[in-house]
Write a protein that holds these residues in place. Structure first.
Motif, PDB file in Angstrom:
ATOM      1  N   TRP A  27       0.826  -1.210   0.000  1.00 19.01           N
ATOM      2  CA  TRP A  27       0.000   0.000   0.000  1.00 19.01           C
ATOM      3  C   TRP A  27       0.862   1.262   0.000  1.00 19.01           C
ATOM      4  CZ3 TRP A  27      -4.660   1.385  -1.195  1.00 19.01           C
ATOM      5  CH2 TRP A  27      -5.147   2.630  -0.777  1.00 19.01           C
ATOM      6  N   ARG A  28       1.968   1.214   0.732  1.00 17.35           N
ATOM      7  CA  ARG A  28       2.814   2.396   0.848  1.00 17.35           C
ATOM      8  C   ARG A  28       3.630   2.650  -0.417  1.00 17.35           C
ATOM      9  NH1 ARG A  28       5.312   0.702   4.730  1.00 17.35           N
ATOM     10  NH2 ARG A  28       7.339   0.159   3.839  1.00 17.35           N
TER      11      ARG A  28
ATOM     12  N   SER B 147       1.008   1.442  -4.258  1.00 16.03           N
ATOM     13  CA  SER B 147      -0.280   2.009  -4.656  1.00 16.03           C
ATOM     14  C   SER B 147      -0.173   2.739  -5.990  1.00 16.03           C
ATOM     15  CB  SER B 147      -0.804   2.952  -3.573  1.00 16.03           C
ATOM     16  OG  SER B 147       0.136   3.995  -3.306  1.00 16.03           O
ATOM     17  N   ASP B 148       0.971   3.385  -6.210  1.00 18.54           N
ATOM     18  CA  ASP B 148       1.172   4.078  -7.485  1.00 18.54           C
ATOM     19  C   ASP B 148       1.214   3.069  -8.633  1.00 18.54           C
ATOM     20  OD1 ASP B 148       1.798   6.397  -9.156  1.00 18.54           O
ATOM     21  OD2 ASP B 148       3.789   5.513  -9.321  1.00 18.54           O
TER      22      ASP B 148
ATOM     23  N   MET C 191      -0.265   0.130  -8.682  1.00 20.26           N
ATOM     24  CA  MET C 191      -1.620  -0.388  -8.879  1.00 20.26           C
ATOM     25  C   MET C 191      -2.465   0.594  -9.682  1.00 20.26           C
ATOM     26  SD  MET C 191      -2.683  -2.254  -5.288  1.00 20.26           S
ATOM     27  CE  MET C 191      -2.036  -1.021  -4.178  1.00 20.26           C
ATOM     28  N   ARG C 192      -2.375   1.860  -9.315  1.00 24.92           N
ATOM     29  CA  ARG C 192      -3.156   2.878 -10.016  1.00 24.92           C
ATOM     30  C   ARG C 192      -2.709   3.012 -11.473  1.00 24.92           C
ATOM     31  NH1 ARG C 192      -2.788   6.124  -6.357  1.00 24.92           N
ATOM     32  NH2 ARG C 192      -0.827   7.147  -6.956  1.00 24.92           N
TER      33      ARG C 192
END
Length: 575
Positions: free
Chosen positions: A348-349, A352-353, A355-356
């Motif tokens: 997540w830390r 996340s970039d 994944m997006r």
């Protein structure tokens, strides 16, 4: 009853006479053709031409020669791996498909979803789990049985690559089995044949084309796979990994291009055989559409061996993907099994970039790939009979060309600006300093790889629509493109949704085709997973894999819901 060898003259002329839509091609048809040709040139023509130019340079020719002399072992390894993957994957796919169609047993639906699960996971997810389970200090091999197995090399690759691509054989063979005429099995039983004899004398000869097609598809996937050999290959070098090391190790692009051409030849040869020879080896029953239902087989001589293989296959898939799921929630699986969320916090830390970005690029590429696929199908089926074969062939190259080869072609073609007649027509599209920080080239690869499945689905759907439907709309004053958009597309919408779904799934889980054009600025989830595996941080890799699988499952659930609603609305309209 003897069938005539040729149609009567009146039927022959009626069959060969072009439809009004084909005979009078409007401006819209030529515009669509122009757009398709430009797109295919940018997506396939330019990368392949650049690859050919680099591969036929002196350094490239030297690498080609070495592939057949001093480095012939690498070529042999690739072919052996492809053959073994083709055999093992086709056999598992056959047994699983047979169990689905001909047997009744608990867990039948679970078998279906477990068989498809490797298709929606990252290509090296299974390899990472197999190392954890069966490596030298594996949970099963060492901690359970006290064995120090060497899973690296040919054996481990055959296991993992076969598992990864077995779903392709399963879906292909199951479709063939479900379309067999039940009366053939009833006739065989009435003549006194046992169920075992019926399988070998009736069923298997009928599905030989499907078995051959499945073998050829898995052979190509086996020789083209890069991700699993990087993780699990060890000293077992194959052509795909040789291309990667030629660039990542020594930076010898010309040598990599030469090796890529060596890999391209068997892949294209198998593609031609599968498309234009194996595809014609079909078996047609004279009874028309199958009537009734296939009766389940109850002989123990059939059930025991089939269910034994199916159970072992299900257990292996559950074990591997259960390892992926659990591994994301423990510190170091098999060493320190304490529960933790640190791997998902890491994803997540820092992920996340990725994944997006991955989701955004995929959602941009999938509709474009589906639109191009539908346009190609429309041109092939409705407007260009002879040239359509060439168009169909070129459109399918996105899947026929190994991902490593296509990715290298994109790196060669778009790492510099594109020039035409002394004028720059495109800026650099691949690389960290390129337009969009390299994301444009990655999206283009996603589009090229997503076209073939949608193209074939759309061609099959359009062939089922009577051309007189289009002619009626044209006779009422609609132009050809309006007829296509307002009439044909709604009728083939299930095929379009399927095309978009496959394009999304393929794009989100690919790494082989984009490994040479990923950049630090444009992070892709599969590349992030590979980085974690290379660094030995398997927990982070497992967490990444689980998140990616969940994302794909959510997308598949949404598209499945759309298909059900679409089919329900069609039934309501028809009634």
């Amino acid at each position: 009853m003897n069938l005539p060898l040729a149609l009567p003259p009146t039927q022959r002329s009626r069959r060969s006479r072009p439809t009004r839509a084909t005979a009078h091609r409007g401006t819209s048809v030529w515009l669509v053709l122009a757009v398709v040709l430009v797109a295919l040139t940018l997506l396939l023509g330019l990368p392949v031409s650049k690859l050919l130019a680099a591969g036929t340079s002196p350094a490239g020719l030297e690498a080609i020669g070495a592939s057949f002399t001093t480095d012939v072992t690498t070529l042999t390894n690739s072919l052996v791996l492809g053959v073994l993957v083709g055999i093992v994957g086709t056999m598992i796919g056959l047994v699983s498909a047979f169990a689905q169609v001909f047997l009744v047993f608990p867990g039948k639906r679970l078998l279906h979803w477990l068989t498809l699960l490797p298709l929606i996971s990252p290509p090296f997810a299974a390899a990472t789990a197999v190392i954890t389970l069966f490596g030298r200090r594996g949970i099963v091999s060492y901690h359970l049985f006290g064995l120090e197995l060497d899973i690296y090399g040919l054996g481990g690759l055959v296991l993992v690559v076969s598992m990864t691509f077995t779903p392709l054989a399963y879906m292909n063979i199951r479709g063939m089995l479900e379309n067999l005429d039940p009366s053939l099995f009833e006739a065989s039983a009435a003549l006194g044949s046992s169920e075992v004899r019926t399988i070998f004398r009736v069923m298997l000869p009928m599905i030989v084309p499907s078995l051959l097609t499945s073998f050829l598809i898995l052979f190509v996937e086996g020789i083209a796979d890069l991700a699993n050999p990087l993780v699990l290959g060890g000293s077992f070098r194959v052509l795909a990994s040789q291309i990667y090391f030629a660039i990542a190790g020594s930076g010898d692009i010309a040598a990599a291009a030469g090796i890529a051409l060596v890999l391209l030849v068997p892949a294209l040869l198998v593609f031609v055989i599968q498309k234009y020879w194996a595809g014609k080896k079909s078996v047609v029953t004279v009874t028309g559409k199958p009537t009734g239902r296939i009766r389940p087989m109850e002989s123990l001589a059939v059930r025991i061996p089939v269910l034994t293989v199916v159970t072992a296959w299900m257990a292996l898939v559950i074990l591997v993907f259960g390892t992926i799921l659990v591994g994301g929630f423990v510190s170091i699986l098999g060493v320190n099994n304490s529960f933790t969320f640190e791997h998902y916090e890491f994803v997540w830390r820092l992920g996340s970039d990725a994944m997006r970005t991955t989701l955004t690029m995929t959602l941009v590429a999938a509709p474009i790939a589906a639109a191009l696929a539908v346009c190609i199908a429309w041109l092939v089926v409705r407007h260009f009979q002879r040239f359509g074969r060439v168009l169909d062939f070129v459109g399918m190259l996105g899947s026929a060309i190994p991902g490593t080869v296509l990715g290298l072609g994109f790196a060669l073609a778009y790492s510099q600006p594109t020039w035409l007649f002394g004028q720059q027509i495109l800026p650099a599209l691949a690389g960290g300093l390129a337009a969009g920080a390299g994301s444009v080239a990655i999206v283009m690869v996603f589009i090229a790889r997503g076209i073939p499945t949608g193209q074939q689905a759309s061609i099959s759907s359009l062939k089922q629509i009577n051309p007189q439907v289009d002619e009626a709309a044209i006779s009422l004053g609609a132009n050809q493109f309006t007829t296509f958009v307002r009439i044909s597309i709604p009728l083939i919408s299930p095929a379009i949704i399927t095309a978009v779904t496959y394009a999304i799934t393929k794009s989100m889980t690919t790494i082989t085709a984009i490994i040479f054009i990923t950049t630090p600025q444009t992070k892709v989830m599969t590349a992030q997973i590979l980085d974690e595996v290379d660094a030995g941080r398997f927990g982070n890799a497992f967490a990444y894999c689980t998140v990616l699988i969940v994302m794909v499952l959510i997308i598949l659930s949404i598209t499945s819901l759309l298909l059900r609603r679409l089919n329900r609305s069609k039934r309501t309209t028809a009634s």
